[in-house]
Design a protein around this motif. Sequence first.
Motif, PDB file in Angstrom:
ATOM      1  N   PHE A 382       0.950  25.272  22.656  1.00  0.00           N
ATOM      2  CA  PHE A 382       2.342  25.488  22.247  1.00  0.00           C
ATOM      3  C   PHE A 382       3.294  25.355  23.431  1.00  0.00           C
ATOM      4  CE2 PHE A 382       0.176  27.834  18.722  1.00  0.00           C
ATOM      5  CZ  PHE A 382       0.639  27.026  17.705  1.00  0.00           C
ATOM      6  N   ALA A 383       2.864  25.761  24.621  1.00  0.00           N
ATOM      7  CA  ALA A 383       3.709  25.592  25.804  1.00  0.00           C
ATOM      8  C   ALA A 383       3.894  24.112  26.123  1.00  0.00           C
ATOM      9  CB  ALA A 383       3.090  26.318  26.997  1.00  0.00           C
ATOM     10  N   SER A 384       2.808  23.350  26.022  1.00  0.00           N
ATOM     11  CA  SER A 384       2.883  21.909  26.270  1.00  0.00           C
ATOM     12  C   SER A 384       3.765  21.220  25.235  1.00  0.00           C
ATOM     13  CB  SER A 384       1.475  21.304  26.247  1.00  0.00           C
ATOM     14  OG  SER A 384       1.507  19.913  26.449  1.00  0.00           O
ATOM     15  N   LYS A 385       3.641  21.652  23.997  1.00  0.00           N
ATOM     16  CA  LYS A 385       4.473  21.104  22.924  1.00  0.00           C
ATOM     17  C   LYS A 385       5.947  21.351  23.208  1.00  0.00           C
ATOM     18  CE  LYS A 385       4.862  21.251  17.853  1.00  0.00           C
ATOM     19  NZ  LYS A 385       4.345  21.895  16.623  1.00  0.00           N
ATOM     20  N   HIS A 386       6.265  22.541  23.693  1.00  0.00           N
ATOM     21  CA  HIS A 386       7.646  22.862  24.065  1.00  0.00           C
ATOM     22  C   HIS A 386       8.132  21.952  25.181  1.00  0.00           C
ATOM     23  CE1 HIS A 386      11.149  25.055  25.482  1.00  0.00           C
ATOM     24  NE2 HIS A 386      10.557  25.221  26.651  1.00  0.00           N
ATOM     25  N   LEU A 387       7.270  21.719  26.181  1.00  0.00           N
ATOM     26  CA  LEU A 387       7.664  20.865  27.297  1.00  0.00           C
ATOM     27  C   LEU A 387       7.977  19.452  26.822  1.00  0.00           C
ATOM     28  CD1 LEU A 387       8.095  20.303  30.275  1.00  0.00           C
ATOM     29  CD2 LEU A 387       5.629  20.057  30.541  1.00  0.00           C
ATOM     30  N   VAL A 388       7.147  18.922  25.930  1.00  0.00           N
ATOM     31  CA  VAL A 388       7.391  17.580  25.397  1.00  0.00           C
ATOM     32  C   VAL A 388       8.724  17.545  24.648  1.00  0.00           C
ATOM     33  CG1 VAL A 388       6.562  15.841  23.776  1.00  0.00           C
ATOM     34  CG2 VAL A 388       4.950  16.998  25.271  1.00  0.00           C
ATOM     35  N   GLU A 389       9.009  18.591  23.914  1.00  0.00           N
ATOM     36  CA  GLU A 389      10.255  18.635  23.137  1.00  0.00           C
ATOM     37  C   GLU A 389      11.484  18.645  24.039  1.00  0.00           C
ATOM     38  OE1 GLU A 389       9.549  22.078  20.798  1.00  0.00           O
ATOM     39  OE2 GLU A 389       8.407  21.002  19.242  1.00  0.00           O
ATOM     40  N   ILE A 390      11.451  19.470  25.104  1.00  0.00           N
ATOM     41  CA  ILE A 390      12.628  19.506  25.968  1.00  0.00           C
ATOM     42  C   ILE A 390      12.714  18.241  26.824  1.00  0.00           C
ATOM     43  CG2 ILE A 390      12.778  22.022  25.997  1.00  0.00           C
ATOM     44  CD1 ILE A 390      11.626  21.997  28.818  1.00  0.00           C
ATOM     45  N   SER A 566       2.521  33.948  37.766  1.00  0.00           N
ATOM     46  CA  SER A 566       3.003  35.008  36.886  1.00  0.00           C
ATOM     47  C   SER A 566       4.172  34.521  36.043  1.00  0.00           C
ATOM     48  CB  SER A 566       3.427  36.220  37.726  1.00  0.00           C
ATOM     49  OG  SER A 566       3.953  37.244  36.903  1.00  0.00           O
ATOM     50  N   HIS A 567       5.070  33.787  36.659  1.00  0.00           N
ATOM     51  CA  HIS A 567       6.220  33.270  35.903  1.00  0.00           C
ATOM     52  C   HIS A 567       5.778  32.292  34.820  1.00  0.00           C
ATOM     53  CE1 HIS A 567      10.004  31.501  34.787  1.00  0.00           C
ATOM     54  NE2 HIS A 567       9.532  30.315  35.123  1.00  0.00           N
ATOM     55  N   ILE A 568       4.864  31.389  35.155  1.00  0.00           N
ATOM     56  CA  ILE A 568       4.402  30.409  34.175  1.00  0.00           C
ATOM     57  C   ILE A 568       3.703  31.104  33.016  1.00  0.00           C
ATOM     58  CG2 ILE A 568       2.799  28.490  33.795  1.00  0.00           C
ATOM     59  CD1 ILE A 568       5.436  27.759  35.193  1.00  0.00           C
ATOM     60  N   GLU A 569       2.923  32.138  33.302  1.00  0.00           N
ATOM     61  CA  GLU A 569       2.289  32.902  32.221  1.00  0.00           C
ATOM     62  C   GLU A 569       3.342  33.522  31.302  1.00  0.00           C
ATOM     63  OE1 GLU A 569      -0.362  35.720  33.960  1.00  0.00           O
ATOM     64  OE2 GLU A 569      -1.982  34.276  34.221  1.00  0.00           O
ATOM     65  N   SER A 570       4.456  33.972  31.865  1.00  0.00           N
ATOM     66  CA  SER A 570       5.533  34.541  31.052  1.00  0.00           C
ATOM     67  C   SER A 570       6.117  33.496  30.117  1.00  0.00           C
ATOM     68  CB  SER A 570       6.638  35.108  31.957  1.00  0.00           C
ATOM     69  OG  SER A 570       6.153  36.158  32.760  1.00  0.00           O
ATOM     70  N   VAL A 571       6.347  32.286  30.636  1.00  0.00           N
ATOM     71  CA  VAL A 571       6.903  31.213  29.808  1.00  0.00           C
ATOM     72  C   VAL A 571       5.926  30.830  28.697  1.00  0.00           C
ATOM     73  CG1 VAL A 571       7.732  28.823  29.809  1.00  0.00           C
ATOM     74  CG2 VAL A 571       8.302  30.336  31.717  1.00  0.00           C
ATOM     75  N   ILE A 572       4.643  30.744  29.042  1.00  0.00           N
ATOM     76  CA  ILE A 572       3.621  30.412  28.040  1.00  0.00           C
ATOM     77  C   ILE A 572       3.626  31.439  26.918  1.00  0.00           C
ATOM     78  CG2 ILE A 572       1.127  30.241  27.645  1.00  0.00           C
ATOM     79  CD1 ILE A 572       0.880  29.088  30.501  1.00  0.00           C
ATOM     80  N   LEU A 573       3.700  32.722  27.274  1.00  0.00           N
ATOM     81  CA  LEU A 573       3.685  33.769  26.256  1.00  0.00           C
ATOM     82  C   LEU A 573       4.917  33.690  25.359  1.00  0.00           C
ATOM     83  CD1 LEU A 573       2.388  36.253  24.985  1.00  0.00           C
ATOM     84  CD2 LEU A 573       3.569  37.663  26.688  1.00  0.00           C
ATOM     85  N   VAL A 574       6.071  33.425  25.941  1.00  0.00           N
ATOM     86  CA  VAL A 574       7.298  33.291  25.141  1.00  0.00           C
ATOM     87  C   VAL A 574       7.121  32.215  24.083  1.00  0.00           C
ATOM     88  CG1 VAL A 574       9.703  32.536  25.190  1.00  0.00           C
ATOM     89  CG2 VAL A 574       8.887  34.155  26.896  1.00  0.00           C
ATOM     90  N   LYS A 575       6.598  31.064  24.487  1.00  0.00           N
ATOM     91  CA  LYS A 575       6.443  29.948  23.549  1.00  0.00           C
ATOM     92  C   LYS A 575       5.392  30.245  22.486  1.00  0.00           C
ATOM     93  CE  LYS A 575       9.659  28.509  25.070  1.00  0.00           C
ATOM     94  NZ  LYS A 575      10.863  28.403  24.229  1.00  0.00           N
ATOM     95  N   PHE A 576       4.368  30.990  22.854  1.00  0.00           N
ATOM     96  CA  PHE A 576       3.337  31.361  21.882  1.00  0.00           C
ATOM     97  C   PHE A 576       3.927  32.327  20.845  1.00  0.00           C
ATOM     98  CE2 PHE A 576      -1.563  32.172  21.759  1.00  0.00           C
ATOM     99  CZ  PHE A 576      -1.566  31.808  20.412  1.00  0.00           C
ATOM    100  N   ILE A 577       4.659  33.321  21.311  1.00  0.00           N
ATOM    101  CA  ILE A 577       5.283  34.278  20.386  1.00  0.00           C
ATOM    102  C   ILE A 577       6.235  33.563  19.438  1.00  0.00           C
ATOM    103  CG2 ILE A 577       6.914  36.209  20.271  1.00  0.00           C
ATOM    104  CD1 ILE A 577       5.602  37.278  22.856  1.00  0.00           C
ATOM    105  N   GLU A 578       7.009  32.612  19.952  1.00  0.00           N
ATOM    106  CA  GLU A 578       7.920  31.853  19.097  1.00  0.00           C
ATOM    107  C   GLU A 578       7.153  31.041  18.062  1.00  0.00           C
ATOM    108  OE1 GLU A 578      10.392  29.481  21.604  1.00  0.00           O
ATOM    109  OE2 GLU A 578      11.537  31.202  22.381  1.00  0.00           O
ATOM    110  N   ALA A 579       6.025  30.466  18.480  1.00  0.00           N
ATOM    111  CA  ALA A 579       5.208  29.681  17.549  1.00  0.00           C
ATOM    112  C   ALA A 579       4.672  30.555  16.427  1.00  0.00           C
ATOM    113  CB  ALA A 579       4.057  29.006  18.298  1.00  0.00           C
ATOM    114  N   VAL A 580       4.281  31.776  16.760  1.00  0.00           N
ATOM    115  CA  VAL A 580       3.805  32.717  15.737  1.00  0.00           C
ATOM    116  C   VAL A 580       4.936  33.035  14.759  1.00  0.00           C
ATOM    117  CG1 VAL A 580       2.951  35.041  15.296  1.00  0.00           C
ATOM    118  CG2 VAL A 580       2.052  33.735  17.241  1.00  0.00           C
ATOM    119  N   GLN A 581       6.096  33.350  15.295  1.00  0.00           N
ATOM    120  CA  GLN A 581       7.229  33.742  14.454  1.00  0.00           C
ATOM    121  C   GLN A 581       7.713  32.602  13.563  1.00  0.00           C
ATOM    122  OE1 GLN A 581       9.874  35.053  17.565  1.00  0.00           O
ATOM    123  NE2 GLN A 581       9.066  37.147  17.569  1.00  0.00           N
TER     124      GLN A 581
END
Length: 674
Positions: A382-390, A566-581
Amino acid sequence: MESRSRSRSDNQTAEDDSRLSTTRRIQRLTLHLNPNPTPPESHQEQQQLLQRLSCGSSRVKLEVDKIQLSIYMRGKYRDIQDRVFEFFNSRPELQTPVEILKDEHRELCWRQLLGLVREAGVRPFRYVAEDPIKYFAIVEAAGSVDMSLGVKLGVQYSSGKKRNLLSLWGGSVLNLGTQKHKDKYYDGIDNLDYPGCFAMTELHHGSNVQGLQTVATFDPLTDEFIIDTPNDGAIKWWIGNAAVHGKFATVFAKLMLPTHNAKGVSDMGVHAFIVPIRDMKTHQTLPGIEIHDCGHKVGLNGVDNGALRFRAVRIPEIIFLIDLGMSPGMENTQIAVTIATRYSLLRQQFGPPKQPEVSILDYQSQQHKLMPMLASTYAFYFASKHLVEIYSEMKKTHDEQLVADVHALSAGLKSYVTSYTAKSLSVCREACGGHGYAAVNRFGSLRNDHDIFQTFEGDNTVLLQQVAADLLKQYKEKFQGGTLSVTWNYLRESMNTYLSQPNPVTARWEGEEHLRDPKFQLDAFRYRTSRLLQSVAVRLRKHSKTLGGFGAWNRCLNHLITLAESHIESVILVKFIEAVQNCPDPSSQAALKLVCDLYALNRIWNDIGTYRIVDYVAPNKAKAIHKLTEYLSFQVRNIAGELVDAFDLPDHVTRAPIAMKSEAYSHYTQYVGF
C-alpha cells in the motif's frame, strides 16, 4: 472447639471480605487507568479472557472473500497484469528454467521482452508518460515472471518511481529530450528497434553524479560534442543492455565549453548525451567505443551488464539533466512469502501423542517468522501504491512540493523495503527447511536477483542519510515558519504533542481495544520519530562546535539512519491505515485491519526498548503488546492462505512446486523424475 471453629470461620470470612474489597478496588482503579476494555466480572470471564489471549486458542475465524480482497489490492490494472501472465503461460519456451547459463538467460530475456511487446502487444512505453501507474503494473507483472525481465524492461523503457524523477534509456529520452528527440527515437524505443542503455554509473564514483569524470567537450568548428573516458575510474560500469543488445546509450558526462580564460575550457557540470554504440544493421561496435562484458553476477543474469569506454567519440546530440530513479522489485517479497506460507500450511510434522500431525504453521515459532512478514508485505504494497499515485500526479502537475515529496519518500522506501526484503528472503528459505534449499523452489534465485537492489541506484545507507537530512531541514523550517512537503505532514501539527512527557496513565493502558486503536499506533510511531529527530538535532549542534559539520554528521550517523527508518515506518503505517479505512468490502476490511494491527504492534514490540527508556510504555503495557502481537500472529495464521491467495499470483508465476495451490507434492516429485 466450637468457639475456635467459629473464630476461624469468622477470620476466614473477614479475609474473604478483605480480598473481595481489594479486588473491587483494583477493578475500580483499572477502570480509571484503562477505560477501554470492560473488566471481567466473574472468574469464568477471567478464564475466558486468559484463554482468548493465549496463542493456542482461537476466536471464530474471519471469513475472507479473497476475490474481493484481490480486486481491492490490484485495482483497475488487474487485466493488464493477467494479460502478461497469460502470455507467458501460453509460451512454455519463453519461461525461465531453473538451471540456465548466463548467455542463454540473456538471449531468453531478450526474446521474452520481444514476445511481450511484439506478439502480446503489451507496449509499456506509451504508458510511461500517459499512465505511469499502468506502466508500473506491467513492470511488476514482468518482474514476477522473471526478475531479469522486469529489470531489462525497466532499462529499455523506465521512467522510474522509487527514488527520484526518471530512470533509464526510454525515460531519459522522454524526460530529458526535446520534441525533436522524441520524434526521432520514440517509435524505435517503443517497438524495440532501438534497444538502449543508461550510462551513468562509473567504476570509481558509482552513481555520484557530481563526481562523474567522463568528459563531453564541445567543438565549435564542427558543432559536435566529443565524449572521452579520461581514466580507468571513469569507465561506465554495470550498464544494463550494454554488453549484448544495446544500440544507444544515454551517457552522463561533464560538459566542457571553450572559453578565453587561462584553462581554455569551462566546466558546465554534468549533462546527458545520446550516443550510438552499435551499428543499426550489423550490430558491430562503433569506432571509438569499447564494450566489455561485466560477466556472471550473483543474480539477474538475464540482464547483460557491460562496461563502456569512449575514445574521442563525436556526437551531435545533447539533452539536459535532471535526477533519476530505479524500482526495487517489490514483487520478490510477495512471491517469497507466498511460497513459504503455502508450504508451511501444507507441511505437517509432529503433534500431540496419538493425534494427527499438525501443520508447521501451527507452531508459534513459524508464525513468529512468517506472519509479521506477511503483514509487512501488505504494508509495503500500500505504501508503494501511494508512491506510484503521487508520482503520477507529480508528472501531470509538476507541483514542486510533490517533486520534493516523491524524492524523499522514494529514497526512504527503496532503502527500507529492499533491506527488509533481503532479510526476509533468507527467513523464508529457512522456514521451508531443506526444501527451501532446492533451486526449483526459487528462494536462491529470488534472493540473488534481489540482492543488488540494496546498492544500485543509491546505496541504502546513503539514501537513508538523504531522508534524515531532508527531515532535519523540514524540522528547522517548522520552527522558522517555512513550508513543509507532504511527506512530513505530522510535523505540521504541534510537535509538542509528540515531544511532551508521556502520560503516566495512558502509558499503562493495556486493553486490546486501546492497543489496536490506530490513534495509539500512529502516536507511538510519531512519538518515536519526533524524539529521535529532536535528540539528533541537539547532538549535531553540540558536536559541530568541536568536530565540524562532517565530523558531527559522522559521529551521529547511526542515530540519523535510525531516525530515517523510523520516519519511513510512520509513513508506511499511515498508508496502511488509510487502505483499511477505504476498503469497501467488510470481510476484506476486517482482514486488512487484523494484518495492519499486527504490522504496527510488531514494529512497536521490536523497538520496545526505545519506548521503555522514556516511559512511553510501562512494563505491564509492554508485556500486553508482546502477548497481543503473538495472538495476532496466530489470528493472521488462520487466514494466511486467503491472504497470500489475494496476491493473485498464478502457479506458473510463483513456479515453486512447494507453493502449488493443489497437488504440490505431485509437482515436486515429477520434477525429480518420479
